[in-house]
Each structure stands twice: as C-alpha cells, then as structure tokens.
Design an enzyme around this catalytic site. Structure first.
Site, short mmCIF file in Angstrom:
data_model
loop_
_atom_site.label_atom_id
_atom_site.label_comp_id
_atom_site.label_asym_id
_atom_site.label_seq_id
_atom_site.Cartn_x
_atom_site.Cartn_y
_atom_site.Cartn_z
N LYS A 169 60.60 -17.25 11.81
CA LYS A 169 60.30 -17.67 10.43
C LYS A 169 61.45 -18.47 9.83
O LYS A 169 61.22 -19.41 9.07
CB LYS A 169 60.00 -16.46 9.54
CG LYS A 169 58.62 -15.85 9.78
CD LYS A 169 58.28 -14.88 8.67
CE LYS A 169 56.95 -14.20 8.90
NZ LYS A 169 56.71 -13.14 7.91
N LYS A 201 45.19 -16.67 11.40
CA LYS A 201 44.62 -17.30 10.21
C LYS A 201 45.41 -18.52 9.78
O LYS A 201 44.95 -19.31 8.97
CB LYS A 201 44.54 -16.28 9.07
CG LYS A 201 45.90 -15.68 8.70
CD LYS A 201 45.73 -14.42 7.87
CE LYS A 201 47.04 -13.64 7.90
NZ LYS A 201 46.89 -12.24 7.55
N LYS A 208 47.07 -15.83 20.45
CA LYS A 208 46.47 -14.86 19.54
C LYS A 208 45.70 -15.57 18.42
O LYS A 208 46.13 -16.62 17.94
CB LYS A 208 47.61 -14.03 18.93
CG LYS A 208 47.18 -12.66 18.46
CD LYS A 208 48.37 -11.88 17.96
CE LYS A 208 47.97 -11.12 16.71
NZ LYS A 208 49.08 -10.44 16.07
#
Ligand code: TRP
Length: 337
Positions: free
Chosen positions: A119, A204, A201
């Site tokens: 991140k 969203k 995976k």
C-alpha cells in the site's frame, strides 16, 4: 440478546472495512463463515472505519458506506440478537489500547508487513503514519475482547501473527493481560478468483468490472458476467485448479451457492457445454443474492433501526473492551483513583 460472557463459549472477532461494494468472493470467503460461526461462539463483528482512514476517504462517502456495511452484514445473516455488530470509531477503547500497544511494538516488525509495503508503494511520497500503524490498531481490536479466534482471509495472516506476538510480549513484560488469539481460515475452497484472470483473487478494486460479482449486482448483470467468464478450450466440466483455473473457480462458486459438492457438479454437467454450465452458475448466484439484496435495500431505509443497532452494540462492545483496557492500564502503571 444473551448475556455476553458465558465462560464456556469462545470468542470470535473479525473486522471489515466499509469499502462500499463487497464481492461474492468476500461473501463466500469470509462473511459466510461469520454467519456460521455466530451459532457456536460469542461473536463480535466490527466495521473498521478507523482502519479505512489510513487511506484517503471522502467523509460523506465513508459515513454512507458505514451504514451500508452494517445493513449488508445484517442482510447477509449476522444476527444482532446473537452477535455484536458495531462500528470501530464508536468504541474509544480501540484508540487508547493502540497507543499502549504502540509502545510494545517495534518499527522493524511493522516495516516487514507485506500489506504496508504494497500500500505504501502505491501512495508515493507522503506515506501516512496511520498506514504504518494499521496492524497495531488491528491488534488492539482483537486483544480488547480476549478473542480466541479471528476468521480472516490469507492476506491478514501476518497481521494476526503480529497481534499474537504483541500479546505474548505484553503478557511477559507486564503480567498476563491478553488472551493470545488464533487466526481461523475456515473451510478450504473458499478462495474465489477473478472471473477474467482466474489465477488472481477476485477483487472489488479490479479495473475490469467483469472480473468480479458485487453482492449488489442485479440478476441480469450477474448472468452476463458469468457468461463472459474466462474458461478454456477443453469443453469439459471438472475440477483441476492447475490445468483449468477458470472452470474450477466457477465450480467452486457454484458449490458455494448451491451447497453441492464438486463431484456432483461434474456429474450434473457431464456432456453439457460451457454455455449451460455458466448460465447455471449465474442463475444460482443471482438466486442466492436476491433475498440478501431485498433485505439490504429494506434495511438501508430503516436508518433509525441501523442507528439503534450501532449505538446499543457499540455500548456493549465498549463495556467488554473497557475491562481489558482497564487491566492493561493498571499493568503498565497508570494511576487508578
Ligand atoms: N484488516 C482487516 C482487513 O482488511 C480488517 C480488520 C480490522 C480485522 N480489524 C480486524 C480483521 C480485526 C480481523 C480482526 O481485512
């Protein structure tokens, strides 16, 4: 609601970010576990808005998504008479314990967290202290409730491991205060992959909207997305994650939606083409989600009810959390008068 602290029942704790859409991957991989676990454990489920602000958020949107997350969790089957369903920022004990735990956590440990590395790379220059500290806040969430089990996805394994390390270190230094929790990964096969790139995976945040099914997609969209799902050229429905990642993923989704086992699914589609198979998967998922969506939209309109759940459940959580926090405060040498 039942009395919270019956000693023979273990405590389950998990959190989820109020990030708007959840996918069928989140549902089959995580939330469905929560719904099952609440029958046998004292469960606490938390919408983690304090964690959400470690990345930039639009304030109005964050507030709206917090309501939506509570409504969706209720619609998915979290039972407010059995579980505590609350909002992290409404329980101030989380922040206070985070500070105490910050003083027992090493920079080196947090620097090794892979989620932080990922991140922070995306954030560029001004990396926020909150993002670095994210795992300590998560440790505080877990440790405040004397948690036994933490149902999480694999991506959170390292964070739960850190929570254990912090608990053990604190207990050694100051005397026993925290239960040392364990991560819980649920049944296998609940790792739902992207419909477009089935070796990744389902997410969203994927740019390709056809790669994931949102829990709020309407039936037509769901069926269309499954029709476009990537398969292979063999034209046979059987399970082999290595050789047939796309078909295997669809089979697992179908298994989650219908409760059928993989062998039965193979038999069901023997001699049939992928067209029929994909249509069946789409219909099964749409059918599973329809009642959830109906409840969700009804609940979203019942603002007062949602507020009341948030208020009463946060109070209950706070009462439990305070017990642990009071002990930790005493152990580290804060004055109690
Ligand atoms: N970090 C978790 C995630 O992104 C969410 C979370 C916050 C959590 N606090 C928690 C999960 C405590 C389990 C226990 O998925």
């Amino acid at each position: 609601m039942k009395i919270i602290e019956i000693p023979d029942k273990k405590i389950v704790y998990s959190g989820i970010q109020p990030s708007g859409t959840f996918t069928v991957g989140n549902y089959f991989g995580a939330m469905k576990n929560w719904v099952n676990l609440q029958e046998d454990y004292h469960s606490l489920f938390c919408v983690v808005d304090l964690h959400a602000i470690t990345m930039p958020q639009n304030p109005e949107e964050l507030r709206r998504r917090t309501y939506e997350s509570i409504a969706l969790l209720l619609a998915l089957g979290i039972n407010p008479d059995k579980s505590i369903l609350y909002v992290q920022s409404m329980v101030p004990e989380h922040c206070e314990l985070t500070w105490i735990l910050n003083c027992c956590t090493y920079m080196g440990e947090l620097s090794r967290m892979t989620q932080f590395k990922d991140k922070s790379q995306k954030q560029g220059e001004n990396i926020r202290v909150g993002l670095f500290d994210y795992p300590v806040l998560m440790a505080a969430d877990i440790l405040l409730y004397q948690t036994d089990l933490v149902p999480v996805g694999n991506d959170q394994r390292q964070h739960v491991e850190l929570a254990r390390d912090i608990a053990i270190r604190f207990n050694q230094q100051f005397g026993h205060t925290f239960k040392v929790p364990e991560a819980y990964f649920g049944e296998s096969g609940a790792r739902i992959m992207s419909l477009q790139e089935p070796t990744r995976k389902m997410s969203k945040s994927d740019d390709n909207l056809n790669s994931f099914i949102s829990l709020l997609d309407d039936p037509k969209t769901i069926i269309k997305k499954f029709k476009r799902a990537v398969t292979d050229s063999e034209m046979a429905v059987y399970h082999d994650r290595e050789k047939k990642p796309g078909v295997s993923n669809l089979m697992e989704i179908y298994a989650c939606a219908t409760g059928n086992c993989l062998d039965d699914i193979t038999t069901e589609f023997e001699g049939k083409g992928y067209g029929d198979f994909k249509a069946a998967v789409g219909e099964a998922v749409a059918e599973t989600l329809l009642p959830v969506q109906r409840d969700y939209h009804r609940l979203l309109k019942e603002k007062d009810y949602l507020k009341q759940i948030m208020r009463t459940h946060s109070e209950k959580a706070s009462m439990m959390a305070w017990k642990t926090l009071a002990k930790a405060r005493k152990q580290v040498g804060f004055v109690t008068v």
